[in-house]
Design a protein around this motif. Sequence first.
Motif, PDB file in Angstrom:
ATOM      1  N   GLU A 159      25.405  22.574  90.023  1.00  0.00           N
ATOM      2  CA  GLU A 159      24.045  21.450  91.013  1.00  0.00           C
ATOM      3  C   GLU A 159      24.299  19.946  90.134  1.00  0.00           C
ATOM      4  O   GLU A 159      24.642  20.060  89.164  1.00  0.00           O
ATOM      5  CB  GLU A 159      22.732  21.766  90.064  1.00  0.00           C
ATOM      6  CG  GLU A 159      21.491  21.068  91.074  1.00  0.00           C
ATOM      7  CD  GLU A 159      21.388  20.276  92.392  1.00  0.00           C
ATOM      8  OE1 GLU A 159      22.115  19.420  92.778  1.00  0.00           O
ATOM      9  OE2 GLU A 159      21.186  21.571  93.066  1.00  0.00           O
ATOM     10  N   ASP A 163      23.088  16.942  90.828  1.00  0.00           N
ATOM     11  CA  ASP A 163      22.043  16.078  89.335  1.00  0.00           C
ATOM     12  C   ASP A 163      21.475  16.421  88.407  1.00  0.00           C
ATOM     13  O   ASP A 163      20.455  17.180  88.317  1.00  0.00           O
ATOM     14  CB  ASP A 163      20.561  15.658  90.802  1.00  0.00           C
ATOM     15  CG  ASP A 163      19.558  14.477  90.513  1.00  0.00           C
ATOM     16  OD1 ASP A 163      19.908  13.806  88.898  1.00  0.00           O
ATOM     17  OD2 ASP A 163      18.281  14.549  91.044  1.00  0.00           O
ATOM     18  N   THR A 168      17.708  20.461  90.110  1.00  0.00           N
ATOM     19  CA  THR A 168      17.601  19.411  89.946  1.00  0.00           C
ATOM     20  C   THR A 168      16.679  18.962  88.835  1.00  0.00           C
ATOM     21  O   THR A 168      16.192  19.494  88.657  1.00  0.00           O
ATOM     22  CB  THR A 168      17.266  18.831  91.301  1.00  0.00           C
ATOM     23  OG1 THR A 168      15.815  19.150  91.258  1.00  0.00           O
ATOM     24  CG2 THR A 168      18.534  19.108  92.138  1.00  0.00           C
ATOM     25  N   LYS A 169      18.054  18.035  88.320  1.00  0.00           N
ATOM     26  CA  LYS A 169      16.659  17.164  86.999  1.00  0.00           C
ATOM     27  C   LYS A 169      17.073  18.250  85.991  1.00  0.00           C
ATOM     28  O   LYS A 169      16.686  18.164  84.675  1.00  0.00           O
ATOM     29  CB  LYS A 169      15.547  16.517  86.969  1.00  0.00           C
ATOM     30  CG  LYS A 169      15.719  15.820  88.401  1.00  0.00           C
ATOM     31  CD  LYS A 169      16.418  14.432  88.091  1.00  0.00           C
ATOM     32  CE  LYS A 169      16.199  13.677  89.790  1.00  0.00           C
ATOM     33  NZ  LYS A 169      16.921  12.309  89.659  1.00  0.00           N
ATOM     34  N   ARG A 202      13.568  23.639  88.563  1.00  0.00           N
ATOM     35  CA  ARG A 202      13.511  21.648  88.378  1.00  0.00           C
ATOM     36  C   ARG A 202      13.191  21.456  86.671  1.00  0.00           C
ATOM     37  O   ARG A 202      12.240  21.468  87.043  1.00  0.00           O
ATOM     38  CB  ARG A 202      13.294  21.265  89.722  1.00  0.00           C
ATOM     39  CG  ARG A 202      13.649  21.942  91.037  1.00  0.00           C
ATOM     40  CD  ARG A 202      13.551  21.000  92.144  1.00  0.00           C
ATOM     41  NE  ARG A 202      11.822  20.736  92.259  1.00  0.00           N
ATOM     42  CZ  ARG A 202      11.195  21.899  93.257  1.00  0.00           C
ATOM     43  NH1 ARG A 202      12.297  22.905  93.423  1.00  0.00           N
ATOM     44  NH2 ARG A 202       9.884  22.219  92.759  1.00  0.00           N
TER      45      ARG A 202
END
Length: 434
Positions: free
Chosen positions: A368, A370, A339-340, A308
């Motif tokens: 993914e 995000d 994420t991110k 992440r």
Amino acid sequence: MSTPTTSFGREAAAAIARSKNEPAWLVAWREEAGDLTRTLELPKPEKTPLQRWNLDVQGTHRPGREVAAAADLPAPIASLLGTAADGAVIVQHNSSVIYTKLPEEWKAKGVVLSSLEDAARTHEELVRAHLMTAYERGEHKLSAMHGALWNGGAFLYVPRGVEIEVPVQALLYADDAEATFAPHILVIADANSRVTVVETASSSLGETDATLLHNGAVEVFAKAGAQVRYAAVHHMDSKAIDISYRRAVLENDARIEWIVGDLHEGNTVTDTLSVLKGNGSTSDAKIISVGTGSQRMSLTTRAVHFGRSSESDMITRAVMKDAATAIINGITKIEKGATKADGQQTEKVLMLSPKARGDANPILLIDEDDVKAGHAASVGQVNAEQVHYLMSRGIAKEEAERLIIYGFLDPVVSQIPLESVRELLHRILERKLG
């Protein structure tokens, strides 16, 4: 020429390992790789027919002569090292390491620098836990051959919290086209450590009808919070084939910076991959290449995000002259759960001849939602408006084009962290672009 490598297998791999008195675990490990060479196929880089290349040239074990001091190195090697011989240095000549120097104050901190062959005996646990786990023997025929035959090489271990300010130089040099030249560089940077490695691969083969196969690999393991800067300049004779696989595995908040000059004179396949395993890990890859003559080049840069808030950036710039061909692939993969994550890439190719060809292929594979990801690619000639502007300032057309090309490559050239290697890079560029 086809590449069956049917003459090589388990018995041959074991015989070579035993002839070098390697430990029993490594003999068995090489036997397994030898088995794989008989069953695996060649890798299939896009639009690069490796089956036509002369890859069935594993060579024979030709060790160099060990020396105790830099002053005793063969003149061509000493000239490549320059003043860098004063720092931490490891030198491979054909099939073996002939010189290693590590400052005493670094040894006192627990830093280890040795040939990988020696480390297999002295640091078995570390080597066995990491060797060819990022670049696996079972990936394809060339990786299996590398596993069976790698020689010399370098092992660098930087303990937890140790920061090394001066670059460690690894010089790989061949002057025997019939030698097995398969160095493996293994770097383990423990938690919160920092190190810079500068690798130079060079050859001087003279007049020969033989083909030198450089089947090399680099594995970097950056533990939590570690920072590794890895610079490489490859420039070998046109009689050599350069096969180079580079891998980095990054744990939480670790960072890898790749700075690569693929300036080889012959056919080339390189694959540079960062595996962003940990949260907050980052990868920054800058690659340049110059193709001349009838070279065939496949240059792939990849980043795979698992962690992440991981970040990757890839910049590849290539200049193609004469009838040279380059296939440039940039691949960003963001896995489910990362994420991110943020993955960016740019590929740019300048073509200086109507017969030159450069294909830039940016690829994003996103599993993914995000995340951030982006790519840019361009293939073209030297910008006519830029040339006109410089000519309006009194600069001749040829010099104006030269300045533009050097400016195009400067994002990588200026980042080489060792002055002697930067100077070597400039000399190579002068020769290739002149």
